[in-house]
Structure formats: C-alpha cells, structure tokens
Design a protein around this motif. Structure first.
Motif, PDB file in Angstrom:
ATOM      1  N   HIS A 103      31.471  41.072  36.161  1.00 51.51           N
ATOM      2  CA  HIS A 103      32.389  40.502  37.154  1.00 51.51           C
ATOM      3  C   HIS A 103      33.562  39.922  36.396  1.00 51.51           C
ATOM      4  CE1 HIS A 103      31.145  36.402  36.143  1.00 51.51           C
ATOM      5  NE2 HIS A 103      29.928  36.892  36.072  1.00 51.51           N
ATOM      6  N   PRO A 104      34.722  39.806  37.042  1.00 52.67           N
ATOM      7  CA  PRO A 104      35.891  39.256  36.351  1.00 52.67           C
ATOM      8  C   PRO A 104      35.575  37.854  35.844  1.00 52.67           C
ATOM      9  CG  PRO A 104      36.534  40.240  38.446  1.00 52.67           C
ATOM     10  CD  PRO A 104      35.043  40.221  38.411  1.00 52.67           C
ATOM     11  N   GLU A 105      36.341  37.436  34.851  1.00 54.40           N
ATOM     12  CA  GLU A 105      36.144  36.115  34.250  1.00 54.40           C
ATOM     13  C   GLU A 105      36.237  35.028  35.320  1.00 54.40           C
ATOM     14  OE1 GLU A 105      38.107  33.678  30.531  1.00 54.40           O
ATOM     15  OE2 GLU A 105      39.079  35.435  31.411  1.00 54.40           O
ATOM     16  N   LEU A 106      35.421  33.999  35.156  1.00 49.33           N
ATOM     17  CA  LEU A 106      35.441  32.904  36.122  1.00 49.33           C
ATOM     18  C   LEU A 106      36.566  31.937  35.776  1.00 49.33           C
ATOM     19  CD1 LEU A 106      31.636  32.261  36.487  1.00 49.33           C
ATOM     20  CD2 LEU A 106      33.197  32.975  38.285  1.00 49.33           C
ATOM     21  N   ILE A 107      37.600  31.877  36.576  1.00 49.18           N
ATOM     22  CA  ILE A 107      38.702  30.943  36.314  1.00 49.18           C
ATOM     23  C   ILE A 107      39.012  30.152  37.578  1.00 49.18           C
ATOM     24  CG2 ILE A 107      39.799  32.222  34.456  1.00 49.18           C
ATOM     25  CD1 ILE A 107      41.585  33.508  36.549  1.00 49.18           C
ATOM     26  N   ARG A 108      39.743  29.084  37.410  1.00 48.17           N
ATOM     27  CA  ARG A 108      40.156  28.269  38.547  1.00 48.17           C
ATOM     28  C   ARG A 108      41.058  29.085  39.461  1.00 48.17           C
ATOM     29  NH1 ARG A 108      41.824  22.305  36.471  1.00 48.17           N
ATOM     30  NH2 ARG A 108      39.808  21.696  35.565  1.00 48.17           N
ATOM     31  N   ASP A 109      40.845  28.907  40.747  1.00 51.32           N
ATOM     32  CA  ASP A 109      41.714  29.631  41.674  1.00 51.32           C
ATOM     33  C   ASP A 109      42.968  28.833  41.962  1.00 51.32           C
ATOM     34  OD1 ASP A 109      41.153  28.039  44.319  1.00 51.32           O
ATOM     35  OD2 ASP A 109      39.206  28.390  43.355  1.00 51.32           O
ATOM     36  N   GLN A 110      43.860  29.411  42.738  1.00 53.91           N
ATOM     37  CA  GLN A 110      45.170  28.802  42.995  1.00 53.91           C
ATOM     38  C   GLN A 110      45.093  27.460  43.719  1.00 53.91           C
ATOM     39  OE1 GLN A 110      47.899  31.345  45.001  1.00 53.91           O
ATOM     40  NE2 GLN A 110      47.516  33.082  43.660  1.00 53.91           N
ATOM     41  N   TYR A 111      44.071  27.317  44.551  1.00 60.78           N
ATOM     42  CA  TYR A 111      44.036  26.111  45.374  1.00 60.78           C
ATOM     43  C   TYR A 111      43.276  24.976  44.705  1.00 60.78           C
ATOM     44  CZ  TYR A 111      45.652  29.438  48.772  1.00 60.78           C
ATOM     45  OH  TYR A 111      46.385  30.380  49.410  1.00 60.78           O
ATOM     46  N   PHE A 143      47.753  40.079  47.985  1.00 58.81           N
ATOM     47  CA  PHE A 143      46.487  39.341  47.901  1.00 58.81           C
ATOM     48  C   PHE A 143      46.570  38.294  46.799  1.00 58.81           C
ATOM     49  CE2 PHE A 143      44.974  43.281  49.876  1.00 58.81           C
ATOM     50  CZ  PHE A 143      44.202  42.763  50.893  1.00 58.81           C
ATOM     51  N   VAL A 144      47.159  38.718  45.648  1.00 64.42           N
ATOM     52  CA  VAL A 144      47.298  37.798  44.523  1.00 64.42           C
ATOM     53  C   VAL A 144      48.148  36.606  44.932  1.00 64.42           C
ATOM     54  CG1 VAL A 144      48.112  37.553  42.167  1.00 64.42           C
ATOM     55  CG2 VAL A 144      47.040  39.693  42.892  1.00 64.42           C
ATOM     56  N   LYS A 145      49.237  36.903  45.622  1.00 65.60           N
ATOM     57  CA  LYS A 145      50.151  35.838  46.042  1.00 65.60           C
ATOM     58  C   LYS A 145      49.476  34.884  47.027  1.00 65.60           C
ATOM     59  CE  LYS A 145      54.816  36.760  47.237  1.00 65.60           C
ATOM     60  NZ  LYS A 145      55.608  37.994  47.448  1.00 65.60           N
ATOM     61  N   GLU A 158      42.851  37.363  41.752  1.00 67.40           N
ATOM     62  CA  GLU A 158      43.500  37.038  40.482  1.00 67.40           C
ATOM     63  C   GLU A 158      44.074  38.318  39.877  1.00 67.40           C
ATOM     64  OE1 GLU A 158      43.843  33.955  39.341  1.00 67.40           O
ATOM     65  OE2 GLU A 158      42.780  33.188  41.087  1.00 67.40           O
ATOM     66  N   GLU A 159      44.974  38.154  38.957  1.00 66.47           N
ATOM     67  CA  GLU A 159      45.624  39.311  38.330  1.00 66.47           C
ATOM     68  C   GLU A 159      44.605  40.261  37.706  1.00 66.47           C
ATOM     69  OE1 GLU A 159      48.479  40.815  37.918  1.00 66.47           O
ATOM     70  OE2 GLU A 159      49.566  39.483  39.276  1.00 66.47           O
ATOM     71  N   SER A 160      43.617  39.657  36.984  1.00 66.48           N
ATOM     72  CA  SER A 160      42.638  40.490  36.291  1.00 66.48           C
ATOM     73  C   SER A 160      41.853  41.323  37.310  1.00 66.48           C
ATOM     74  CB  SER A 160      41.686  39.609  35.487  1.00 66.48           C
ATOM     75  OG  SER A 160      41.017  38.721  36.367  1.00 66.48           O
ATOM     76  N   GLU A 161      41.565  40.721  38.441  1.00 64.42           N
ATOM     77  CA  GLU A 161      40.820  41.454  39.462  1.00 64.42           C
ATOM     78  C   GLU A 161      41.653  42.604  40.028  1.00 64.42           C
ATOM     79  OE1 GLU A 161      38.911  37.171  40.373  1.00 64.42           O
ATOM     80  OE2 GLU A 161      40.015  38.166  41.979  1.00 64.42           O
ATOM     81  N   GLN A 203      42.756  48.388  40.759  1.00 58.68           N
ATOM     82  CA  GLN A 203      43.703  49.489  40.585  1.00 58.68           C
ATOM     83  C   GLN A 203      43.098  50.636  39.779  1.00 58.68           C
ATOM     84  OE1 GLN A 203      46.977  47.249  39.072  1.00 58.68           O
ATOM     85  NE2 GLN A 203      48.177  47.471  40.968  1.00 58.68           N
ATOM     86  N   GLU A 204      42.366  50.265  38.749  1.00 60.33           N
ATOM     87  CA  GLU A 204      41.706  51.294  37.940  1.00 60.33           C
ATOM     88  C   GLU A 204      40.731  52.118  38.791  1.00 60.33           C
ATOM     89  OE1 GLU A 204      39.736  49.980  34.298  1.00 60.33           O
ATOM     90  OE2 GLU A 204      41.558  48.810  33.904  1.00 60.33           O
TER      91      GLU A 204
END
Lengths: 339, 339, 339, 339, 339
Positions: free
Chosen positions: C329-337, D158-160, D165-168, D173-174
């Motif tokens: 799964h993608p890296e776990l990072i803080r989201d925008q909110y 969706f990112v906006k 997230e960008e990585s997702e 896309q891939e």
C-alpha cells in the motif's frame, strides 16, 4: 388445521386434477359463501315475486327502469382489479406470518451440542432453557390467537401445562403490575440468556464462541416473535379492507336489482334462475373470502395454522433433542460403500 | 425431469426461436390440454348436431336464444385477471421450492476441511456425517414426493440403499412409536451434530470455530428442509384454487353453448369449426395447466424436479468430497503467467 | 455486450431523451423484429392482391366475411395481460442471473490479506487458489453459455489458456469417466479448500478465523455457481412460453386477415397501408422480443452478458490483487486535513 | 437534490393534502412535460387551422375520415398496462440503487473501535483507511454520475480535494496503462486491507477477530460498489424502453389527428380546446416522465440523488468518527432514573 | 395509533365478518373522505339547481351537450390501473418503514449477558449504553415525525426526559455548530461503541468475541436508523403522486358535470341522487386515501405508528433488562416432565 391437497395434484395427466378439488367441502368455497348465497337468492326471489305478482303496470315500468339503470351501473367499479391487488397483499402477509412462526428445533440442537454435562444440573439447565423458549412462544401465541388463548386463559394454565413454575409465575405477575402496557413474552428468553451466561461461568459451555452462537439464535427467535406481534398489531389499513368490502357488497346489492329478469330483456325464454349472476357471485365472493380466510391465520378457520398442535410439539421435540438424545448417536461403523 | 430449452433460444436473430419451441411435445401445452380439448370438441359437435338435425323450429329458436344469452354472459368473469394473479403466485412458490431443496455439497467441503485424520475412525466419521445428511434429505423427499416414496416405501429400503444401518432403523422405529405425529427427518442431523461434538472432543476438529461453522451449516440445512415441509403442508388456500378452476371451467361450459354456430350470427359463411374459441381454449386452459403443473413440483409431471436423481447424486458427491478428495489437491506448481 | 444508455438519459429537461433512444440500432426493437415485419407485410399484401385482383364477386363476399369475422375475434385473447405477466417474470430471472454471476474479487482480497509469505511457495499458493477459482467459474460458463463453450470446447483449451495444468486435466478426465452425469465445475473449489487447509497447517495462515473466512467465501462462491446452474437447468415451464408465443402469433395471423382493407370498412379513403396494425405489431412483437432476448442472457444477443470478457478480467484482477499488490500500500503519510 | 414532501402529507384530515402538492413546481409534472405539451398544442392547432381555413370540401371530408380512423385506432395499444409494468420495474431499480449507495459510517465506527493508539501513526492509519474508503466511493461516483465527473474530471482533482496523495495517483496511473479496460475504484479498498493487515502485525489491532470484522465490512462496501456499477452497466433492455416510448408517442401522434374537433362529432357546442385529451396527455406523459426521471438517478434531475453532497459528508463524518471522537465518550455518570 | 381489527375477523363462518368492519369510525373510509364528499355533493346540487331552475332552453341544450361530452370522456384515464400500482408501492414502503424501526431489545440482552459486574461502574456502563441507544432512536424520531418533534422540540427536552445529560448536550451543540448540515442521531451510538471498548479494556467484557457481537448489533441498529432517514428523505417521486392525484380529482371534476341528471338520459324515473357516482366516489377516493394515510406513517393519522409510546417503552424495557434482570433468572429446578 390447514387444508392440504398438493398430493392430489401431483400430476396433471389426463383430465384436470383440479376438477376433483371442486368436490371437497372442508375449506371449500361452498362452505365459505353459502350463507351469503342463501341470503342473496332469498332477496332476489322476493324482489322477483314483488315484480311479477304485486306491482301494477306503472309500478312494473318503474321497476324495469330501475333494473335497467342498475344493470348499466354495475360496471362502474373495477371489482376484479381491486380484489386482485388486495388478495395478493393479504396472501403475502399470510405466508410471511407462517414463515415467521419461530420453532425451537435449531436452538435445541445448539443447546444439546454445546452445554455439556450428564449430571442433573446439566440436564436441568438444558431442559430449563428449552422450557423457557417454549414458554415464550406459547405466551406469544396466546397474544395473537384466540384458540390458544382459550387453552391458556391465564398464567395458572401455563403452570398446569408444565410450561411455567410457580416462582416464575410470581415474577411475571409482579412485572405485569409494574409495566402493564407491554407484552412479557420475551421475558423467558432473557432468563434463558442468563442461564447460558451462568453455564459458561460454570464451565459447562467450553468456549465464548458457543455462547455467542446460542445468544444469536435466541436473538433470532425473539426477532421472529416480534414480527408475529407486528403482524398482529399492524393490520392492513382498515380503510383498504373497507373499500374492498364495500365494492363487493354494493356490486351484488346492485346486481339484486340489475339482474332481475324483467320484460324487455330481449330473450324469448324466461330466465327464472340467474345462473351467470350466481357464477359471478361464486367468483367474486369467493375471491373476497380468500382474503377473509387469510387475513387472520391464527383464528378458527379451516385454513388456519394449528398453533395448539405446535405448542405440544415444541416441548416434546425440545426435550427429546436436549435430553434423551443429548450427545447420543448410533455407533460409528463402516457403511456399505466402504472400499 | 424438467424440460430445458434455454439453449435453443440463446439468440434471437432472424425469425423468433420461440416458434421452434411450439413444435415440442414433451412438457408442451398440447400434451397437457389434449384430453380436455377432445372432450370439449366432442360435446361441442354433439350439441351442434342436436341443433342442426334433431330440433324443430321452436326448439331451434329456444336454442338460439340460449346461445345468444350464453354468448353475452361469457364476459361476466375476468378470466385473464384472476389467472394472471393466481399463476404468478404459483410460479413464485414453485421457484422458491426449488431454491429450498438442500444440497449437501457445502457441508461436505466443510467436513472435509475441518475433520482431520486419515485413519479409519476419521474416515468413518466424515462418511457417517455425510450419510446422515443424505439420509435426512432422502427421508424428507419421501414425505413430499410420491416418486421418491415409491422408491423408499419403508425404512428397510433405506437400509438396502446403504443410507441407513440396521441399528439406526431400530432407533427411528422406536421413536416413531413414541411420537407418531411428527416427521423424523431431522433425526439424522441431530446424530450428525453429536458426532461433530465427539470429533471435537477427540481432537479431530482442531478449534471451536470449525465446530460452529459445521453446526451452522447443518442448521441451515435443517432450515431448508423445514421450508420444504412447510410448502408441502401449507397449500395455496383451497378456496383460491377452486375459484380459479370454477372460473375457467364454467367459462368453457358457457362457451360450449355460446359459441355454437347458429343462424343469425351475421356471417354468410358457415362456421363449422370454432377456430377462435379453440384458440381461447388453448390459451386459458394452457394458462391454468401452467398452474397445475407447477403447484406440486415433486410429482410425476414432465416439468417436475428429479428428486430420485438427486438422492443418488448427493451420496456419491458427498463421499467423493469427504473421502476420496479429502485434503487432496494437485501439486502446487508455478502457473503459466508466472514472471 | 449489453447495450448501455443510462448516461444519455441522465436528465429529462426539455424534450424527452427517450426519443433519442428511438434512433438506435444496436439492441433495438427494429433490429429484433424486422424479419417478422417483412414476413408480415409480404403476406399481408399478397392477400390484399388476391382480394383486389383475383377474386370474383362471390369470392370477395366470402373474403369480406372472413375479414369481418377475424376482426371481431382478435380481442378474444388478452394479449397485453399475459405478456405483462410473462415479461415481468422473465426480467426478474434475467436480473437475478446477473446478480448470481460470481466474481473472485472478494476472495482475492481475503486470500491476499490472510495467506502470508513473500517466498515462492506463498506466491504459488495464493496464485493457485485464485487460478482454481477462476477455473471454476470458467468451467461453469462453458456449461451455460454457447459463446464461452466455443472458446473452450474441451479441457485442452483450459490448459492452453493457462487456467489448468496438465495434471489437473488428468484428474478431471478420470472423474469424468467415473461420474459422467454430474458437472465438475466445483472440483477446483474443493482443491482450493485443501490448499487453504494446508496453508493453515504450514502456518501461512495465522489463525483459524481466517480459514473460516476464506472457506465461507468459497462456499458463497459455490452457492452462486449453483444458482446459475439452476437457472440454466430449470427453464420457465415450456407450457408458459408456448402459451405466450401462441397468443402473440395467432393474434397476428388473425390480424393478417382481419385488418385487410376490404370494402364496407366505413371509410372513404382507401387504406393501403395498415399503419395502426403495424404499430400494434411493433408493440406486441417488441414486447415478446424483450422476453426472447432476456430468457437466455448468456447467448449471442446484443443485450447478453459478456462472459468472455469476464473470464479474462477475473484472472488478471485476481493475480493483480493476490500477487502484485500483496500487502502493498502507498506510504502512510499525513493527509491534507491533518490539524 | 431529491424532492421531499412527506412532511406536508403527515396527516390526512380535512381535504386532501395531496391537493397542495399539485401547486409545487420543483420536480413537478408541469415542469417535466411542458415542452412536450407546448409542441403538442402547437401542432394540434396548426392542424386545426388547416382544416378550418385551408381545406376545401373534399379535403375536409378526407380529413374527417382520417380523424375518424385515427380516433377509432387509439385503443389498439394498451398504454396503461405497459406503462404500469414498466414504471414499476424502473421504480424498483431506482430504490435499489439508492439502497446500494455505500456509506462509510459503519466502517468508521469499527476502525475507531478496533485500531488502537493515540500516537501519530495510529491516527494516520485510521485516517488513511477512511480516506481510501471515501476515495473508492468517490471514484465510483465519477463513473456513474456526470455531476460528480464534472467535479472530478481527472485524477488531479482528487489530489486537490485531499482524497488522494501524489504517490497514490502515480500508482493508479500506472495500473490504468496496464489494464485500461477495468474500473480501478476497488484499488483503495485493497490498500485499506493491506493497512489493516499491517496494523494487526504492529499490534494496533488486538485480535484476529477485529481484523475479520473490518475486512468483512470492507468487503460489504466493495459489494455495494459493484452493485452500483452493475446498475450503471446493465440498463433495462433498450428494446423495452423503446417499446414504451414508441407506444406513448405514437398514441399522442394519433391523438393529434384523432381528437381534432371536426364536424359530425355529435355535439352542438364547438370544442375549441381539447381538455380531456390534455388530461390524458398529462396523465400518460407524466407517467412516462416518472420512468424517465428515475431511470438514471445519478443525473441532473430535480429528483436525483445528491452525490456531491455525499462526497463531502463522507470524508467529514469519517474523520470525525475515527479521529476527533476516537475512544471519546462523555463521562460515565448515574442517570436520572438511578434508584 | 394503528387501527387493529384482526381479532374481529379471526374466523369467517356465517356471514362475512368484514361487514361488521364497515360500521367502524376510527380509521374508516367515511372519516377520511367525508369532507371531500360534502364538497362534491354541494357542487353537484348547485350545478343541478342551476340547470333545473336558472337556465333557459338554449342554456339547457348547451348544458346537456356538455354533460354528454363529459360523460363520454370519463373513461379516458384508467383510474383503477394507476391507483392499483401506486397504492401497492405506497403500501410496500409503509410496511418496510415499520420493519425498519429499530428496537433496543436485542442489544439490551447482549449488553446484559456480556458486560459483567454488579458494582456501580458496571451498572452505569450498562445503563449508559442503553440510554445512548434510546437517545439515538429518539433523536431519529424527532427528525421524521412531527408528533415526536412536538414532544422534544429542542435538546433541553431530551435532558429533561432523562435521555441526555447536560455534558452530552454541550457536545452535540458544539458539533451542530461545526457540521450543521448533517443529522447527529448516530453520535450516541459512537459513544456507546467507545464505552464498549473501554469495558473490554477494563475486563468487564471477557472476550473479543462479545465485543464484536455488540458492535455488530449497534451497527445493525444504525443501519435501520439510516433506512428510516432514507425513507424520510427520498419520497416517492413527486411527479408520480401528482399524476395520481390529478387523475382522481379530474375524474370527479368531470363526473360533477358528466353524471348530472339531465333530460334525455333514457330513464323514466328522475334520478335525484347520484347513488352509483357516490359509490365510485367512495371507491376511488377511498383508494387514494389509503395511499394518503400510508405515505407518511409517522404523522397524526389514526393509522400512524405510535412513536411516542415506543420512546417510553424503549427506555423502560432497556433498563429492566440490563439492570433489574441482569444475570437474574428463576431458580433452576426440575420441571414437571422430569423422569
């Protein structure tokens, strides 16, 4: 007791087996409509005699006019349509009510499989749980069925039937005084849950898993009881039943006049007997009677469910499964196809 | 055996494939209605001959009058309406009955996956559980289907077919004497539950979880059996079937007279053959026969379910899964798309 | 491939969007009925020419008589009623069949989440289980769909497509000889269960709980396969389909004569083209064609389900989930909110 | 946004509350049919003017003949019947689609209750899982609703919006390049499952039981998404919609001529305004518009579901439950009825 | 309160019991339609007086012409058909709404069985969880029912009724300011979940299994609340209700003129009272009123559900089960059938 006839129509070779069903009396259309039919015919011929013998010429003309008017107006109301819709609603409810009747068999198997111990306490526990379950469903039946109510008019009769102990009766009576507005049929199920918790504590149930299984099953059981109560309380809206009843009866009131055999009906032969009106009578009144039979399936009709039979069966089968057959099974031997 | 034809109507390019279905005989409308048709035509022509050859002028006038009267009265009863509602109820029951037939496959997979041990006792346990399950469903079938009853008229035949052991027969016979009123088809399922409890005690089932899984599945199985019993006991209310049958048959009784080709019908040509009345006959009688075929799907009709085939299949597949294929699977190798 | 048009009717402002749907050809009523229409018109005009050019006066009178008779008789059969009931039954079956098609996605997620190990054996196990699941559903499809059968006419084609290994083919062939009467599509699911039991033994599945989860899911999968088989085997009773087909076709056979434009029809204008009869034709024949398209949704019609597409999709998505995305799964990072 | 009016019809004392509903404009029958109505009236009066002013006597006779012919033919097609069946199918689909919209609330409660840890990693995990769930449902919405597609035309939006997230985005896309044919909305759910597996490994989820609970819930969520996709892809067969549309429009095309007020209609008064034809127009066209509004409930109609509102709500409520309210509850104190 | 009458129709021997139902007033057709009826009769006789007393000969001819025209046009709209379909949709919704009302009984039994401890904290926990559940359902009821809203117009009334504490009120008020757009009824359920997690941590719940059971039950509870909200928000599309209302009212507007007793009606007798038109009025208007009563079952009608009664019952029964009866059951003794 319901009228079963599927076995007689198992095949449909040769002439229709449905024809033989027409000869039955129990639960039949004839048995259901014959009082209405007698009434209808008596009034029909009374009116006919009045017309033929008592009226003078002006009176006859008036009468003929009314007949013509009524005859023209019978089609104002689409009887078949409203009956079709109404009866299919009633039948759906009727069938769902049957499917909602809870049976203790599943619970009995679970209780037998998970509450261990051949000693007296184990036996008492298993038997008491099943007795509570049967008590619950019987109390429920007295709420919804006049037949079962007649058998168990008050709590003493439950005690006498072996479904309830004296101490339990007292608890219920106390609660009845505290909360008179609510049905108490679920109470034995709460007791059963408590016994299960105790059995787990005492190690008679070996894992939490089995506790959940039984609690879930009790919960399902209570859900079904609730649905039966719902069907009892929430009738089909009265106004719908009234609309249908009004439609059918006014149709035949109109037909009493409109189908009179007066002069000027255009036929040479004199139609003494309103044969086709009677066919219609059988048809529409019979259709209405289908609804009337099914609207309360816990009553006294030929087609109603045999709740009293179920009360006995439930207790016997429950005790059989949890007590006599507890952990019993025939010896394990090779079967015939063993290679 | 049910009549399958979906494959022949897989596409609908060109002329309708449904037309080719009209040429079939097995399960067809012709096969179902031809006796009624013959009767209808014989009486129709008898009446016709009476009218044309035997009646004098007054008689003919009377006859014509009756014909006119009957013809005007055929529309009194909305046949299509009541047939539409009735047949859709019957079809829904028919399909639900099929879906309620329990199959042992799921249980077999669970039993194979969770009861371990390649020794004889393990094998006996697995096979016995499945035998009990198959026995249960077969006993049930004898209750609801005359065809299966004919194959297993009494308990000895179960023993002979390898579904029951002698010791088990004796237990059932004893219980039959004790509680003659109740069906015993669920008994083998209780035994199966007991074997599972024993298997858990002996450690052949490794966790309580698996026990619950199998017990739940057995419970589901018993539930389906119960629904089949219900469908067998609770027929569509007799009065409804009678209403429909009466409506259709009186319609054609009326048509026998009302569609007679008498003078004054307004056509120059002489209509010797009541072609459109026969079409109606095919149509309405066929629709009624749909109901008659489906009302008991466990009988002898062309379209009835093949319970005897299922009896054999159940046992063979069960043994195959729990015994021959027990914990077997092809070697684990890389597949073609391995990268 | 099914014909999708919901997007074009997303709104209903202005003139009806349904009108634009009338212009479509794929899956349209025109495409479905035009052969019948051509036939109808050819015969209609042939009869018309016979009447206008070939018949003498007596012949014409006869013809007109027949036309009058047929025209009066078209209403004998309530076409709309029986079509309405029949089509709603067919549509319900059609939709339920779609909902019963099993997809392996849920299983893939469970398998990926609970069978651990990044080594080759872990990968092989996960991939093999999913391959078996896809094999099962594909074998099932060949049973019910001529399209998929054409793609996989025998077992070798499964091997070639990478769905089956040679060793597995041999096992199935053996069983086919032993039990030729029964479908074998469930066999790979039994293998899959065995692999899961083995994975548990090897510790790749960490708890009994997960085993149950996957077994339950496999069981659900098999249940859906069974329902599809049921829909394939148990057609709508032939007699019902025949009744409807007969009704529609005889209606238009009658109309061929009854709607002929003969003298004495009461209009000044000469009606060369039977415009309203054709509208009826479109309407009733189109309604019947709705049934004909939907009665076997696994065939070759424009509106049939794309099983071949599903075969490919199932395998690709399954491998993607259990292999490439396994525990990724993608890296776990803080989201925008994040505050 | 759907048009709600249940509150205004909460009681039915006095005059019908339904009458007040007739005064509404939003989502009303007038708003839906007025374009069709204007067209109908314009053509109707054009034809009327042609007849009254432009035609000579022979022309008028022809015209009157056509009117008579059309008027007699309007009843060829049983409009009410086919509309009744069609609309009830469309309504059932519409309601089922609403019930199939997945909401993340249940998952949020489970995630909050079972993934422990107030540290950042715990918070990130809970929030990310819920974000993935919301992302899944939003991606799904863009597939089925033009409104949501307009808001999220491509992945950047969706990112906006903070859903991705960008990585997702890059991963999706891939995969879009690898497997362009399949929808990817389920991808975030697979990620969510992986995070749950990881949380279990890290001990943030304390038991396998909770893992199963959440996986099951995610699975249910995915199931609902699948059903929505199915409803989007598998439209009601085009041919059925065409049959209904054709029937309604040709009915009114015929009525344009057939209901013209020509001489010889038998009334003294001159009927300038076709009042009853317009009532019919409102009735049948309105009924068709019911179907047209409901056939795609994710479009722009007044009665369509507010998916964009749901997108915002889902994310806010999810974060609220799993983050702000995580393991929070008001202090435990005695309630008022404590004795 | 709903009108119950099943007990009075428990049997159908002798004359129809449905006839006695016609004498009822509460929830009856008379009570529902009499305002409309009065209006109808007043206008009918006003028009009649105008015709008989005020119009001259030309006026009378015009009037008679209009009557003839209206009378011929009443059949343009198939009232019975659209009413049949509409009412069956409304009834299905009505019944499903009743079945969706959540009851806390099941949760109470689970809470009582799994949260141990007779000390104060244990009691507070059990009572608080049940209070939250009752609070949730009461908050929901204020959303959908004007009757309950009147009883609890704002949060203070919840506090006063003992359903909410002051501290809880403050939390909800804060959230109401933060997210004003969303209903908050699910909030107490989230709190209840948190208490359960805490109880597990403190060891008052002995296994993870029980936690899951209760969480699942809470989840089911929330699901039912959601469905009730859905039924409240998503009305039957306004346009459908308008179509039906328009159809019925314009029918009787037309009948006001069309059924006037003018000269040339063909009868000798003078029909002062439009008896059959009134029957139709009762019939069709009554059918419409069925829909109007059922469309919002949470309002003030005689047939509406008694939500206020449920609010009280829920709290009392909940406290009774989790507190007074907690782990209590009558002494375990041998039953009567002990051998």
């Amino acid at each position: 007791m319901t009228v079963t006839y599927t076995r007689e129509v198992a095949t449909c070779r040769g002439l229709s087996r449905f024809l033989t069903l027409l000869l039955r009396w129990r639960g039949s259309i004839y048995k259901l409509v014959y009082w209405e039919l007698v009434f209808f015919l008596v009034i029909y011929y009374l009116l006919n005699i009045v017309y033929r013998c008592l009226l003078d010429k002006t009176g006859k003309e008036w009468f003929e006019d009314i007949v013509k008017y009524c005859n023209a107006s019978t089609n104002y109301i689409p009887l078949s349509f409203v009956l079709g819709f109404y009866v299919s609603i009633v039948m759906a409810r009727w069938w769902n009510q049957y499917l909602s009747i809870p049976f203790p068999d599943a619970l009995a198997v679970y209780v037998s499989a998970t509450i261990h111990g051949h000693d007296e306490r184990g036996r008492v526990m298993r038997r008491t749980i099943m007795r509570y379950v049967c008590l619950c469903v019987t109390m429920l039946f007295t709420n919804i069925s006049p037949k079962v109510k007649k058998r168990f008019p008050n709590l003493d009769h439950f005690v006498k039937a072996g479904l309830m102990e004296e101490s339990e009766k007292r608890v219920i009576q106390e609660l009845n005084q505290q909360f008179p507005a609510y049905s108490k049929h679920w109470l034995p199920l709460v007791w059963a849950s408590s016994i299960i918790t105790r059995a787990r504590k005492e190690g008679r149930i070996r894992d939490d898993f089995a506790v959940k299984t039984i609690l879930d099953e009790i919960n399902k059981f209570r859900g079904k009881c609730g649905i039966l109560i719902t069907y009892d309380r929430i009738s089909i809206p009265l106004v719908y039943t009234q609309v249908v009843t009004l439609a059918v009866y006014t149709y035949f009131l109109t037909a009493l006049l409109g189908r009179q055999n007066v002069e000027g009906h255009g036929y040479v032969i004199d139609l003494y007997f309103p044969i086709f009106t009677l066919l219609q009578f059988f048809f529409y009144m019979g259709w209405l009677k289908v609804a009337e039979t099914l609207i309360n399936p816990f009553g006294d009709d030929d087609d109603d469910f045999e709740l009293n039979w179920m009360v006995d069966r439930n207790l016997q089968i429950s005790y059989l499964i949890v007590d006599e057959m507890h952990h019993e099974h025939p010896e394990l031997i090779r079967d015939q196809y063993w290679d």
